[in-house]
Design a protein around this motif. Sequence first.
Motif, PDB file in Angstrom:
ATOM      1  N   UNK A   6     -32.750  -8.262 -11.201  1.00 38.67           N
ATOM      2  CA  UNK A   6     -31.275  -8.072 -11.578  1.00 38.67           C
ATOM      3  C   UNK A   6     -30.802  -7.198 -10.658  1.00 38.67           C
ATOM      4  N   UNK A   7     -29.588  -7.576  -9.964  1.00 33.03           N
ATOM      5  CA  UNK A   7     -29.205  -6.651  -8.730  1.00 33.03           C
ATOM      6  C   UNK A   7     -28.000  -6.048  -9.363  1.00 33.03           C
ATOM      7  N   UNK A   8     -27.920  -4.659  -9.407  1.00 37.88           N
ATOM      8  CA  UNK A   8     -26.963  -4.037  -9.993  1.00 37.88           C
ATOM      9  C   UNK A   8     -25.476  -4.163  -9.283  1.00 37.88           C
ATOM     10  N   UNK A   9     -24.438  -4.194 -10.259  1.00 30.91           N
ATOM     11  CA  UNK A   9     -23.175  -4.245  -9.741  1.00 30.91           C
ATOM     12  C   UNK A   9     -22.494  -3.087  -9.852  1.00 30.91           C
ATOM     13  N   UNK A  10     -21.169  -3.146  -9.642  1.00 32.15           N
ATOM     14  CA  UNK A  10     -20.413  -1.749  -9.975  1.00 32.15           C
ATOM     15  C   UNK A  10     -20.140  -1.674 -11.665  1.00 32.15           C
ATOM     16  N   UNK A  11     -20.214  -0.438 -11.908  1.00 33.58           N
ATOM     17  CA  UNK A  11     -20.197  -0.256 -13.524  1.00 33.58           C
ATOM     18  C   UNK A  11     -19.026  -0.929 -14.246  1.00 33.58           C
ATOM     19  N   UNK A  12     -17.930  -1.076 -13.429  1.00 31.62           N
ATOM     20  CA  UNK A  12     -16.609  -1.647 -14.283  1.00 31.62           C
ATOM     21  C   UNK A  12     -16.780  -3.236 -14.026  1.00 31.62           C
ATOM     22  N   UNK A  13     -17.497  -3.782 -13.489  1.00 32.70           N
ATOM     23  CA  UNK A  13     -17.606  -5.289 -13.454  1.00 32.70           C
ATOM     24  C   UNK A  13     -18.138  -5.920 -14.438  1.00 32.70           C
ATOM     25  N   UNK A  14     -17.464  -6.762 -15.334  1.00 34.40           N
ATOM     26  CA  UNK A  14     -17.873  -7.568 -16.503  1.00 34.40           C
ATOM     27  C   UNK A  14     -18.635  -8.965 -15.785  1.00 34.40           C
ATOM     28  N   UNK A  15     -18.700  -9.198 -14.703  1.00 32.86           N
ATOM     29  CA  UNK A  15     -19.218 -10.421 -14.206  1.00 32.86           C
ATOM     30  C   UNK A  15     -20.652 -10.335 -13.828  1.00 32.86           C
ATOM     31  N   UNK A  16     -21.407 -11.614 -14.386  1.00 32.34           N
ATOM     32  CA  UNK A  16     -22.687 -11.812 -14.229  1.00 32.34           C
ATOM     33  C   UNK A  16     -22.895 -13.140 -13.108  1.00 32.34           C
ATOM     34  N   UNK A  60     -21.124 -13.987  -1.851  1.00 32.26           N
ATOM     35  CA  UNK A  60     -20.004 -13.967  -2.886  1.00 32.26           C
ATOM     36  C   UNK A  60     -19.690 -12.556  -3.489  1.00 32.26           C
ATOM     37  N   UNK A  61     -20.839 -11.925  -4.121  1.00 33.03           N
ATOM     38  CA  UNK A  61     -20.851 -10.878  -4.465  1.00 33.03           C
ATOM     39  C   UNK A  61     -20.361  -9.679  -3.467  1.00 33.03           C
ATOM     40  N   UNK A  62     -20.859  -9.931  -2.185  1.00 35.85           N
ATOM     41  CA  UNK A  62     -20.449  -9.007  -1.063  1.00 35.85           C
ATOM     42  C   UNK A  62     -19.112  -9.069  -0.786  1.00 35.85           C
ATOM     43  N   UNK A  63     -18.534 -10.132  -0.617  1.00 38.92           N
ATOM     44  CA  UNK A  63     -17.102 -10.234  -0.477  1.00 38.92           C
ATOM     45  C   UNK A  63     -16.154  -9.959  -1.484  1.00 38.92           C
ATOM     46  N   UNK A  64     -16.649  -9.858  -2.874  1.00 38.25           N
ATOM     47  CA  UNK A  64     -15.743  -9.261  -3.736  1.00 38.25           C
ATOM     48  C   UNK A  64     -15.272  -8.159  -3.878  1.00 38.25           C
ATOM     49  N   UNK A  65     -14.029  -7.946  -4.453  1.00 35.39           N
ATOM     50  CA  UNK A  65     -13.624  -6.539  -4.323  1.00 35.39           C
ATOM     51  C   UNK A  65     -13.990  -5.670  -5.153  1.00 35.39           C
ATOM     52  N   UNK A  66     -14.540  -5.998  -6.214  1.00 35.61           N
ATOM     53  CA  UNK A  66     -15.507  -5.373  -7.088  1.00 35.61           C
ATOM     54  C   UNK A  66     -16.970  -5.862  -7.389  1.00 35.61           C
ATOM     55  N   UNK A  67     -17.938  -5.390  -7.033  1.00 36.08           N
ATOM     56  CA  UNK A  67     -19.341  -6.289  -6.875  1.00 36.08           C
ATOM     57  C   UNK A  67     -19.958  -6.433  -8.239  1.00 36.08           C
ATOM     58  N   UNK A  68     -20.090  -7.862  -8.604  1.00 37.83           N
ATOM     59  CA  UNK A  68     -20.596  -7.987  -9.787  1.00 37.83           C
ATOM     60  C   UNK A  68     -22.147  -7.948  -9.732  1.00 37.83           C
ATOM     61  N   UNK A  69     -22.752  -8.313 -10.975  1.00 32.86           N
ATOM     62  CA  UNK A  69     -24.038  -8.075 -10.903  1.00 32.86           C
ATOM     63  C   UNK A  69     -24.543  -9.411 -10.969  1.00 32.86           C
ATOM     64  N   UNK A  70     -26.125  -9.660 -10.617  1.00 34.11           N
ATOM     65  CA  UNK A  70     -26.623 -10.709 -10.181  1.00 34.11           C
ATOM     66  C   UNK A  70     -28.093 -10.970 -10.832  1.00 34.11           C
ATOM     67  N   UNK A  71     -28.266 -11.993 -11.625  1.00 32.82           N
ATOM     68  CA  UNK A  71     -29.461 -12.189 -12.190  1.00 32.82           C
ATOM     69  C   UNK A  71     -30.008 -13.470 -11.595  1.00 32.82           C
TER      70      UNK A  71
END
Length: 266
Positions: A6-16, A60-71
Amino acid sequence: MDSFSILRGHPSSPVILHVPHASRTIPPQVRAQLLIDDAALDAELGEATDTDTDLIATLGADHARTHPWIVKNTLSRLVVDPERFPDAAEPATVFGRGAVYTRACDGRRLRSEPFTDTEALLDEYFRPYARAVAELVTDRIAACGRAVIIDVHSYPKRPSGFENPATARPALCIGTDPLHTPDWLTSATLRAFRPLGEIAENTPYTGCYVPLDRYGHDERVSAVMIELRRDTYLPENGSVGNHSVAQLGEYFAALIDTATEVGADV
């Protein structure tokens, strides 16, 4: 050996971003259960592995404005398939392709039938994975009031032996669910991946991944499945992909941004 990361995303991101089928790794004790030789196994992995979807998701995660979480599933789906139902409710069981495969893509025996170590594999790999994803969804709901799961897959241009050869195989299949895929998420997916051209919904694959035990009926969890036909980005059967992995990462970033920002207002 851990079966997921599980790669951590930004605390404010709802996206997995959920990447279940990108790995070719099979632990030695599981390889010993498989009946096919190394050459046949290599061919099976070539057909069954969603090659480079982990890289596409990361870009995709790296390009996003708010980094999502990745499983990410760090093991091959030939160990266990974390997206299958672990019981007779799984439709693919009739083809030997339930949570623990007993048949290869071409129908040959992959494991002994009946296979007696199914529960051991589910306990070691499947159930810890499912718990971890469910807990991450719980965490995102606690932090954001919602969770958005984007399931990242690819599939071969030619159907596998257990698939219907008459079913359309578009450049992109969007898997949706009547409860968990709201209209805004379907529209955002169509918009983000418009450059791929031919896009269809729920063909040749249907539905999307949601932790059913906890959130099967919870509308706070939105989900969509992205199924990229592999020849759009990889050389396959003599063709050369028209879209680079980097471009696909940009398309994913656009979807992630919408799911993060627009979805919050719906």
